[in-house]
Design a protein around this motif. Structure first.
Motif, PDB file in Angstrom:
ATOM      1  N   VAL A 308       0.876  -1.165   0.000  1.00 40.78           N
ATOM      2  CA  VAL A 308       0.000   0.000   0.000  1.00 40.78           C
ATOM      3  C   VAL A 308       0.914   1.215   0.000  1.00 40.78           C
ATOM      4  CG1 VAL A 308      -1.990  -1.067   1.084  1.00 40.78           C
ATOM      5  CG2 VAL A 308      -0.193  -0.137   2.519  1.00 40.78           C
ATOM      6  N   VAL A 309       0.520   2.216  -0.738  1.00 47.49           N
ATOM      7  CA  VAL A 309       1.362   3.404  -0.865  1.00 47.49           C
ATOM      8  C   VAL A 309       0.584   4.616  -0.375  1.00 47.49           C
ATOM      9  CG1 VAL A 309       2.572   4.903  -2.479  1.00 47.49           C
ATOM     10  CG2 VAL A 309       2.591   2.438  -2.831  1.00 47.49           C
ATOM     11  N   PHE A 310       1.187   5.374   0.521  1.00 51.55           N
ATOM     12  CA  PHE A 310       0.548   6.591   1.014  1.00 51.55           C
ATOM     13  C   PHE A 310       1.365   7.788   0.606  1.00 51.55           C
ATOM     14  CE2 PHE A 310      -0.404   3.448   4.539  1.00 51.55           C
ATOM     15  CZ  PHE A 310      -1.638   3.090   4.014  1.00 51.55           C
ATOM     16  N   ARG A 311       0.696   8.804   0.121  1.00 46.09           N
ATOM     17  CA  ARG A 311       1.348  10.072  -0.186  1.00 46.09           C
ATOM     18  C   ARG A 311       0.515  11.153   0.467  1.00 46.09           C
ATOM     19  NH1 ARG A 311       4.995   7.495  -0.995  1.00 46.09           N
ATOM     20  NH2 ARG A 311       5.875   6.727  -2.931  1.00 46.09           N
ATOM     21  N   ASP A 312       1.028  11.704   1.538  1.00 48.96           N
ATOM     22  CA  ASP A 312       0.296  12.762   2.205  1.00 48.96           C
ATOM     23  C   ASP A 312      -1.136  12.323   2.524  1.00 48.96           C
ATOM     24  OD1 ASP A 312       0.338  15.314   3.285  1.00 48.96           O
ATOM     25  OD2 ASP A 312      -0.569  16.200   1.504  1.00 48.96           O
ATOM     26  N   THR A 313      -1.227  11.135   3.071  1.00 48.20           N
ATOM     27  CA  THR A 313      -2.523  10.526   3.350  1.00 48.20           C
ATOM     28  C   THR A 313      -2.862  10.748   4.830  1.00 48.20           C
ATOM     29  OG1 THR A 313      -1.902   8.816   1.772  1.00 48.20           O
ATOM     30  CG2 THR A 313      -3.764   8.321   3.196  1.00 48.20           C
ATOM     31  N   THR A 314      -4.119  10.982   5.140  1.00 47.81           N
ATOM     32  CA  THR A 314      -4.446  11.134   6.558  1.00 47.81           C
ATOM     33  C   THR A 314      -4.316   9.779   7.246  1.00 47.81           C
ATOM     34  OG1 THR A 314      -6.782  10.634   6.281  1.00 47.81           O
ATOM     35  CG2 THR A 314      -6.132  12.955   6.064  1.00 47.81           C
ATOM     36  N   VAL A 319      -5.166   4.017   7.951  1.00 51.37           N
ATOM     37  CA  VAL A 319      -5.640   2.944   8.822  1.00 51.37           C
ATOM     38  C   VAL A 319      -6.759   2.155   8.136  1.00 51.37           C
ATOM     39  CG1 VAL A 319      -7.055   2.602  10.898  1.00 51.37           C
ATOM     40  CG2 VAL A 319      -4.903   3.879  11.038  1.00 51.37           C
ATOM     41  N   ALA A 320      -7.663   2.892   7.500  1.00 48.22           N
ATOM     42  CA  ALA A 320      -8.761   2.222   6.799  1.00 48.22           C
ATOM     43  C   ALA A 320      -8.205   1.293   5.721  1.00 48.22           C
ATOM     44  CB  ALA A 320      -9.692   3.255   6.177  1.00 48.22           C
ATOM     45  N   GLU A 321      -7.144   1.753   5.073  1.00 41.94           N
ATOM     46  CA  GLU A 321      -6.538   0.943   4.023  1.00 41.94           C
ATOM     47  C   GLU A 321      -5.931  -0.332   4.612  1.00 41.94           C
ATOM     48  OE1 GLU A 321      -7.065   1.636   1.040  1.00 41.94           O
ATOM     49  OE2 GLU A 321      -5.707   0.301  -0.053  1.00 41.94           O
ATOM     50  N   PHE A 322      -5.179  -0.190   5.693  1.00 39.82           N
ATOM     51  CA  PHE A 322      -4.600  -1.372   6.338  1.00 39.82           C
ATOM     52  C   PHE A 322      -5.688  -2.342   6.794  1.00 39.82           C
ATOM     53  CE2 PHE A 322      -0.357   0.556   6.792  1.00 39.82           C
ATOM     54  CZ  PHE A 322       0.387  -0.567   6.486  1.00 39.82           C
ATOM     55  N   ASN A 323      -6.774  -1.788   7.258  1.00 48.57           N
ATOM     56  CA  ASN A 323      -7.841  -2.649   7.777  1.00 48.57           C
ATOM     57  C   ASN A 323      -8.488  -3.513   6.700  1.00 48.57           C
ATOM     58  OD1 ASN A 323      -7.408  -1.857  10.366  1.00 48.57           O
ATOM     59  ND2 ASN A 323      -9.103  -0.380  10.436  1.00 48.57           N
ATOM     60  N   GLN A 333      -8.752   6.216  18.298  1.00 42.17           N
ATOM     61  CA  GLN A 333      -9.637   6.597  19.393  1.00 42.17           C
ATOM     62  C   GLN A 333      -9.830   8.114  19.468  1.00 42.17           C
ATOM     63  OE1 GLN A 333     -11.138   4.223  20.366  1.00 42.17           O
ATOM     64  NE2 GLN A 333     -11.299   3.914  22.549  1.00 42.17           N
ATOM     65  N   ASP A 334      -8.795   8.862  19.122  1.00 44.46           N
ATOM     66  CA  ASP A 334      -8.874  10.316  19.261  1.00 44.46           C
ATOM     67  C   ASP A 334      -8.936  10.994  17.901  1.00 44.46           C
ATOM     68  OD1 ASP A 334      -8.688  10.421  22.077  1.00 44.46           O
ATOM     69  OD2 ASP A 334      -6.561   9.917  21.901  1.00 44.46           O
ATOM     70  N   GLU A 335      -9.957  11.804  17.730  1.00 42.97           N
ATOM     71  CA  GLU A 335     -10.099  12.540  16.478  1.00 42.97           C
ATOM     72  C   GLU A 335      -8.849  13.376  16.179  1.00 42.97           C
ATOM     73  OE1 GLU A 335     -12.224  12.745  13.902  1.00 42.97           O
ATOM     74  OE2 GLU A 335     -13.010  10.906  14.792  1.00 42.97           O
ATOM     75  N   ALA A 336      -8.197  13.818  17.266  1.00 43.39           N
ATOM     76  CA  ALA A 336      -7.064  14.726  17.119  1.00 43.39           C
ATOM     77  C   ALA A 336      -5.951  14.157  16.236  1.00 43.39           C
ATOM     78  CB  ALA A 336      -6.497  15.075  18.497  1.00 43.39           C
ATOM     79  N   ILE A 340      -3.402  13.440  11.054  1.00 43.65           N
ATOM     80  CA  ILE A 340      -1.956  13.395  10.846  1.00 43.65           C
ATOM     81  C   ILE A 340      -1.694  12.882   9.430  1.00 43.65           C
ATOM     82  CG2 ILE A 340       0.130  12.099  11.466  1.00 43.65           C
ATOM     83  CD1 ILE A 340      -0.829  12.115  14.329  1.00 43.65           C
ATOM     84  N   ARG A 341      -0.741  13.518   8.751  1.00 45.72           N
ATOM     85  CA  ARG A 341      -0.441  13.075   7.379  1.00 45.72           C
ATOM     86  C   ARG A 341       0.719  12.088   7.380  1.00 45.72           C
ATOM     87  NH1 ARG A 341      -4.034  14.884   3.316  1.00 45.72           N
ATOM     88  NH2 ARG A 341      -5.383  16.285   4.493  1.00 45.72           N
ATOM     89  N   VAL A 342       0.564  10.990   6.697  1.00 48.78           N
ATOM     90  CA  VAL A 342       1.642  10.007   6.630  1.00 48.78           C
ATOM     91  C   VAL A 342       1.992   9.699   5.181  1.00 48.78           C
ATOM     92  CG1 VAL A 342       1.027   8.948   8.828  1.00 48.78           C
ATOM     93  CG2 VAL A 342       0.043   8.059   6.733  1.00 48.78           C
ATOM     94  N   GLY A 343       3.200   9.182   4.989  1.00 45.04           N
ATOM     95  CA  GLY A 343       3.613   8.807   3.636  1.00 45.04           C
ATOM     96  C   GLY A 343       4.519   7.598   3.698  1.00 45.04           C
ATOM     97  N   GLY A 344       4.600   6.866   2.600  1.00 42.05           N
ATOM     98  CA  GLY A 344       5.520   5.731   2.569  1.00 42.05           C
ATOM     99  C   GLY A 344       4.923   4.530   1.867  1.00 42.05           C
ATOM    100  N   ASN A 345       5.767   3.534   1.695  1.00 43.62           N
ATOM    101  CA  ASN A 345       5.320   2.282   1.077  1.00 43.62           C
ATOM    102  C   ASN A 345       5.354   1.194   2.127  1.00 43.62           C
ATOM    103  OD1 ASN A 345       5.622   3.288  -1.821  1.00 43.62           O
ATOM    104  ND2 ASN A 345       7.644   3.601  -0.947  1.00 43.62           N
ATOM    105  N   PHE A 346       4.304   0.451   2.214  1.00 33.65           N
ATOM    106  CA  PHE A 346       4.256  -0.603   3.214  1.00 33.65           C
ATOM    107  C   PHE A 346       3.735  -1.893   2.621  1.00 33.65           C
ATOM    108  CE2 PHE A 346       3.828   3.434   5.304  1.00 33.65           C
ATOM    109  CZ  PHE A 346       4.696   3.333   6.379  1.00 33.65           C
ATOM    110  N   ARG A 347       4.276  -2.982   3.091  1.00 36.35           N
ATOM    111  CA  ARG A 347       3.687  -4.284   2.795  1.00 36.35           C
ATOM    112  C   ARG A 347       2.306  -4.273   3.435  1.00 36.35           C
ATOM    113  NH1 ARG A 347       7.153  -7.952   2.633  1.00 36.35           N
ATOM    114  NH2 ARG A 347       7.960  -6.578   1.067  1.00 36.35           N
ATOM    115  N   SER A 348       1.277  -4.638   2.673  1.00 34.62           N
ATOM    116  CA  SER A 348      -0.082  -4.462   3.184  1.00 34.62           C
ATOM    117  C   SER A 348      -0.391  -5.351   4.387  1.00 34.62           C
ATOM    118  CB  SER A 348      -1.095  -4.692   2.063  1.00 34.62           C
ATOM    119  OG  SER A 348      -0.833  -5.903   1.408  1.00 34.62           O
TER     120      SER A 348
END
Lengths: 378, 192
Positions: A308-314, A319-323, A333-336, A340-348
């Motif tokens: 899965v690849v994230f580019r400036d993804t919330t 998390v929804a993608e990993f799920n 748990q916290d809306e706060a 947060i923006r994350v990026g990177g390539n991960f094994r799904s």
């Protein structure tokens, strides 16, 4: 043009150029000197060259296909299917009925059978008499076995006309080849049904996401049905994803497809034409089309390689993608922290690496449970 | 053969190239950007070859994979890649090494099958050139006459065809190496 190639591609292209030149029969002293200099210049050059040369030597095995074919006659594609088929049965002891085999395998068998019966429909116009003769001989020898397989093939074919269902579990990834040559890659938790008729190649996407590499056949449109939408293609590559809330996402990487609403008179919207590089999201009546660069569209399909690849993804979207891929769900748990923006390539399937990085890089605490993982602001 | 084909050349072909498909799978697994894998492969090969000119390793396969792992580790350090799960995957290498079966060469029949499939995926002209040159053993001029092409065209088809064959035989190599020669092919899937 050359600048778009990677270093290894340039090296290999150069090596192949030298290889063909040396074999041309027009090799001069000057060529030899230049070639030697090129070989010496970089170890990578030498390696690329000896690799091609070794492959060429290995390819001498192809001469086995030329047995019984006159010199200068080029047999049509796949003329060796039957002999290979015969050998496959005897040497591998492959079960005669392909019905219960994996889709890939049965399909393979099916294809061979189509060649065996329908034969030269796809053949080019070259003479094939010798091959035909050889083929007949092989048939005679294998007649008994062949009958058994033909029966299996018809059963399989009948099954396919009624529709063949393919599914993957959560975290699964599978490739399927249809009888028409089209290929489908199924992402995690996906279910499709494929019905090939004389008029239409109909795919129903009941759940999940799939990538379609459609074989050209203008007489039979390739149509993916997703809820009340249909996605039509003739010969192209695209992915369709069906989400829980009836949202449909279409990513086109090659050719063009048509996205249309099905039997809904209250929706007057004309079908949308989607070109390569398009990402279309459609919920109910609306279609949101965005044009991406080809690489970006391609990146949305990293799942085909297990990433899965994230580019400036919330974080929420990530998390929804990993799920989608894992049965142990991550919960924010916290809306706060959701934005947060994350990026990177991960094994799904490697949630742990993802979580470890989130914990390291952001003010997030992680509580690991058996059934789920909870993320909190820290 | 290359003039003055040295011991490392023959050793490399016999002991290293047969592991190419497996090595590419390994690199694709531990390196996040698939497009860079062919360049990594090239770098691994260069390291292996240059070291082999000094001493030949006892267990080529283990040496190959350890070299690959070290290279990836170097690159990760150098490029400060943080957002990939490389640490874990690099350690999985031990498992990979254990999984390696002693007999990796595919059977002659499988080899022929792969080659014939690669042949069939070539464009018509490229396929014809490879057939006449490799199977029928015609010279470039004879092939050109038979196909009504000029010799330069035959040469360029040969150079593209041999790259596709190498990919079929060894299983890796630069991405898109069959580009232009495999037009019309509907099978560009990576199943790794």
């Amino acid at each position: 043009m050359d600048s778009e190639l990677t270093k290894s591609e340039r090296t290999e292209a150069a090596a192949a150029g030298w290889f063909a030149r040396r074999a041309s029969g027009r090799w001069t002293e000057l060529d030899e000197a230049a070639f030697e200099a090129w070989l010496q210049a970089e170890t990578a050059n030498r390696i690329a060259y000896i690799r091609l040369e070794a492959a060429w030597n290995e390819a001498a095995r192809l001469k086995a296909l030329g047995a019984g074919v006159a010199v200068g006659v080029i047999p049509p594609r796949g003329s060796w299917g039957d002999t290979r088929f015969f050998r496959g049965l005897v040497a591998e002891g492959r079960p005669a009925l392909g019905v219960s085999a994996s889709p890939e395998e049965s399909d393979d068998q099916q294809q061979r059978e189509v060649r065996a019966s329908g034969a030269s429909a796809s053949a080019q116009s070259q003479p094939v008499t010798m091959v035909e003769r050889k083929r007949r001989r092989v048939f005679a020898m294998a007649a008994g076995l062949l009958l058994a397989v033909l029966a299996g093939g018809y059963l399989y074919l009948a099954g396919t006309l009624a529709g063949e269902r393919y599914t993957t579990p959560v975290g699964g990834l599978d490739n399927v080849r249809l009888l028409d040559g089209s290929r489908i890659t199924l992402n995690t938790d996906t279910s499709i049904r494929a019905v090939l008729t004389a008029k239409e190649r109909r795919i129903e996407l009941d759940r999940g996401e799939a990538f379609f590499d459609v074989a050209k056949d203008s007489s039979r449109p390739f149509v993916v049905y997703v809820g009340n939408k249909q996605v039509m293609a003739v010969g192209t590559k695209f992915a369709v994803r069906r989400e829980a809330d009836e949202e449909v996402e279409v990513v086109v990487t090659e050719g063009k497809v048509k996205l249309a609403a099905l039997g809904a008179p209250d929706i007057p919207s004309p079908p949308a034409m989607l070109l390569a590089g398009t990402v279309a999201k459609s919920a109910k009546a609306n279609v949101l089309v965005r044009q991406e660069r080809a690489e970006e569209a391609e990146q949305l399909l990293s799942w085909r390689n297990g990433y899965v690849v994230f580019r400036d993804t919330t974080l929420a979207d990530a998390v929804a993608e990993f799920n989608r891929y894992n049965s142990r769900k991550i919960v924010i748990q916290d809306e706060a922290i959701a934005n947060i923006r994350v990026g990177g390539n991960f094994r799904s399937n490697n949630t742990d690496a993802f979580l470890a990085l989130i914990q390291d890089g952001f003010p997030v605490s992680i509580e690991q449970g058996d059934a789920r993982v909870i993320l909190r602001a820290r | 053969m290359v003039k003055g084909m040295s011991a490392p050349d023959a050793w490399f072909v016999a002991e290293i190239l047969p592991h190419e498909a497996e090595l590419v799978r390994y690199l694709s697994r531990v390196w996040p950007n698939r497009a860079e894998v062919p360049d990594l492969l090239q770098e691994v090969y260069v390291r292996i070859y240059e070291s082999a000119t000094k001493t030949l390793p006892d267990v080529p396969r283990a040496f190959l994979f350890v070299t690959a792992r070290n290279l990836v580790a170097d690159r990760v350090r150098r490029e400060r890649i943080v957002s990939i799960d490389y640490t874990q995957d690099l350690d999985v290498l031990n498992v990979v090494l254990d999984e390696l079966s002693p007999e990796q060469r595919v059977s002659a029949r499988q080899e022929l099958r792969r080659l014939s499939e690669a042949l069939d995926e070539l464009s018509d002209n490229c396929r014809a050139v490879i057939w006449l040159r490799r199977v029928d053993g015609l010279s470039q001029r004879e092939a050109a006459e038979r196909l009504g092409m000029n010799e330069g065209t035959v040469e360029s088809h040969l150079s593209r065809g041999v790259r596709a064959l190498a990919k079929a035989v060894f299983g890796g190599g630069p991405a898109r190496s069959t580009q232009g020669c495999a037009e019309g092919s509907a099978r560009e899937f990576e199943n790794g």
